[in-house]
Design a protein around this motif. Structure first.
Motif, PDB file in Angstrom:
ATOM      1  N   SER A 194       0.865  -1.188   0.000  1.00 40.20           N
ATOM      2  CA  SER A 194       0.000   0.000   0.000  1.00 40.20           C
ATOM      3  C   SER A 194       0.895   1.229   0.000  1.00 40.20           C
ATOM      4  CB  SER A 194      -0.917   0.015   1.225  1.00 40.20           C
ATOM      5  OG  SER A 194      -0.143   0.177   2.402  1.00 40.20           O
ATOM      6  N   GLN A 226      -6.262   5.980  -1.946  1.00 38.83           N
ATOM      7  CA  GLN A 226      -4.997   6.044  -1.219  1.00 38.83           C
ATOM      8  C   GLN A 226      -4.191   7.275  -1.627  1.00 38.83           C
ATOM      9  OE1 GLN A 226      -2.556   2.607  -0.383  1.00 38.83           O
ATOM     10  NE2 GLN A 226      -4.101   1.231  -1.242  1.00 38.83           N
ATOM     11  N   ASN A 257      -5.847  10.278  -0.023  1.00 39.83           N
ATOM     12  CA  ASN A 257      -5.627  10.293   1.426  1.00 39.83           C
ATOM     13  C   ASN A 257      -4.188  10.686   1.765  1.00 39.83           C
ATOM     14  OD1 ASN A 257      -8.228   9.536   2.049  1.00 39.83           O
ATOM     15  ND2 ASN A 257      -7.748   7.335   2.101  1.00 39.83           N
ATOM     16  N   TRP A 298      -5.591   2.847  -7.084  1.00 38.59           N
ATOM     17  CA  TRP A 298      -5.416   3.332  -5.713  1.00 38.59           C
ATOM     18  C   TRP A 298      -5.774   4.825  -5.577  1.00 38.59           C
ATOM     19  CZ3 TRP A 298      -0.117   0.797  -3.997  1.00 38.59           C
ATOM     20  CH2 TRP A 298      -0.332  -0.542  -3.709  1.00 38.59           C
TER      21      TRP A 298
END
Length: 475
Positions: A286, A393, A396, A390
């Motif tokens: 991640s 992600q 964020n 993603w």
């Protein structure tokens, strides 16, 4: 202490008045008497006659190696001794050619002079043992070595340790004297010393380390080394977008492999009787995973973001693999260097589609390990919103770290899309690539389909960015 005093007395202990010579095997054989005793250790020749009376094991022990290569004898008894320092004043010269090893014994010597001249360093290795462990020590003579510089594999009785030293590969390749357990440990010290601890299956003494296999003890330009594969097991795969999945592969327990940032590996499958290979850049599990507890140990698992092409040859086969199936994974390739981040102030990333994959580890590393960094910007080109890998992600991350910004550019957006659209262009880049300071140190990384990358590089040069400020990822 008396020997130390003698070496510091200024007396000529070689008998050659300070001159160093290149010694042939024939010449070495002539010096085989107590008052004229030369011994070769790892390619260096010493006149040990002055040391005879000081040797703790007595004269007879030294005379066993008189006029010959005493490397193996030395290692059996004194491998921990710093002979280079102790016998420094007795150095006669170097061997002109490598001596043949006694039958069944493997010399542990420095890389030959020819190879050393070709490469940036002259690495060497040594080994020692306890009842339960064999430790191989590789002396790289390079600072800044880390765990991703070392690749170790043990399979089918073959032990292989490859150490990456700048643009060269130093290889130890052997059939070991005895079997070892699958799990082993690798350590790297700041001084460039690599230590590999192998656990013996049987707690017996090894007479020697093993038998040399192809290219053992060689220093080779990385571009000239072939690909080496190990079989990795598919542990999981999960959907990321409608056509892209995150694959997790587990290394075999008898392998140590950490892919450096910005480098890729090759995945290999046998399809219809033919071996097919494709390059892929591993990712973290991640974004900013270094700040999180890893889902699985980082040193045994490799993650890939892979787009599945239904009409393709390779990716449908990869997608059809079941959990527990195996994929062959090569050693890393690539010339991206994290030294490019030194004192970096502005980092710009241009990615199209799965060209985003090298940017994952770059983002993670830059935001957590480059204190000079003021700004990191990613411009991510895709066809539609559903293609963005993603996305949540990335958004964020921008919320958590104010140095980082992301811009999405779509070439075929819906009418609801309010962001940027189109293809890579001078207008998009000139607005995006703004330095934090007039003369800030900049790096621009670009990756995507070949037409995207080539066009992007041309545009960057048109915008007066230098060759040193641009890095393009191509496999």
């Amino acid at each position: 202490m008396d020997w130390i005093r003698l070496t510091k007395s200024g007396k000529d202990l070689t008998g050659l008045k300070g001159r160093l010579f290149e010694i042939t095997e024939e010449e070495l054989k002539k010096h085989n008497k107590k008052d004229d005793c030369w011994i070769c250790i790892r390619g260096l020749v010493y006149n040990v006659s002055p040391y005879m009376e000081y040797h703790p094991g007595g004269e007879d022990e030294l005379m066993r190696a008189a006029g010959s290569d005493g490397t193996d004898l030395f290692d059996q008894v004194h491998r921990w001794v710093n002979y280079e320092s102790m016998l420094k004043e007795c150095l006669v010269g170097k061997m002109a050619v490598k001596l043949a090893a006694p039958q069944g014994m493997l010399p542990k010597s420095q890389v030959t002079d020819t190879l050393a001249k070709e490469g940036p360093v002259s690495p060497s290795y040594d080994w020692f043992q306890t009842d339960s462990i064999v430790t191989i020590i590789i002396y790289t003579k390079q600072k800044g070595m880390n765990l991703d510089s070392v690749i170790v594999d043990y399979q089918d009785v073959s032990f292989r340790a490859e150490t990456i030293i700048k643009d060269y590969s130093y290889l130890i390749h052997m059939e070991l004297f005895r079997e070892i357990q699958e799990n082993f440990s690798v350590r790297v010290a700041n001084v460039g010393k690599v230590e590999i601890d192998l656990k013996k299956k049987e707690h017996t003494s090894w007479k020697h380390l093993g038998r040399a296999l192809e290219n053992h003890n060689s220093l080779t330009p990385r571009k000239d080394t072939g690909l080496y594969y190990r079989k990795c097991q598919l542990i999981s795969k999960q959907d990321v977008t409608h056509d892209t999945k995150l694959f997790c592969l587990m290394l075999p327990p008898s392998s140590h492999l950490q892919v450096p940032i910005g480098q890729h590996v090759y995945l290999k499958l046998t399809i219809a009787g033919t071996e097919i290979v494709k390059p892929y850049t591993p990712v973290s599990h991640s974004l900013l995973s270094e700040l999180m507890a890893p889902l699985l140990p980082n040193n045994k698992y490799i993650y890939f973001l892979i787009k599945i092409y239904p009409a393709g040859l390779f990716t449908p086969e990869l997608d059809h693999l079941q959990i527990g199936d195996f994929v062959s994974v090569s050693s890393p390739e690539g010339n991206f260097k994290i030294s490019q981040f030194q004192e970096l102030e502005d980092l710009f990333l241009l990615a199209a589609g799965t060209g985003f994959t090298p940017m994952v580890k770059i983002l993670n590393y830059a935001l957590t390990n480059v204190p000079s960094l003021r700004k990191v910007k990613l411009m991510f080109f895709n066809k539609t919103e559903d293609d963005i890998i993603w996305r949540s992600q990335l958004e964020n991350l921008a919320f958590k770290d104010k140095r980082y910004e992301v811009e999405f550019v779509l070439s075929a957006p819906t009418s609801e899309w309010s962001g940027k659209q189109g293809h890579i262009s001078p207008a998009l880049l000139s607005e995006f690539l703004k330095r934090s300071l007039d003369k800030s140190k900049v790096l621009i990384c670009i990756c995507g389909p070949t037409p995207f990358t080539e066009q992007g590089i041309r545009l960057l040069h048109d915008l007066s960015f230098s060759k040193d400020e641009i890095y393009s990822f191509t496999a």
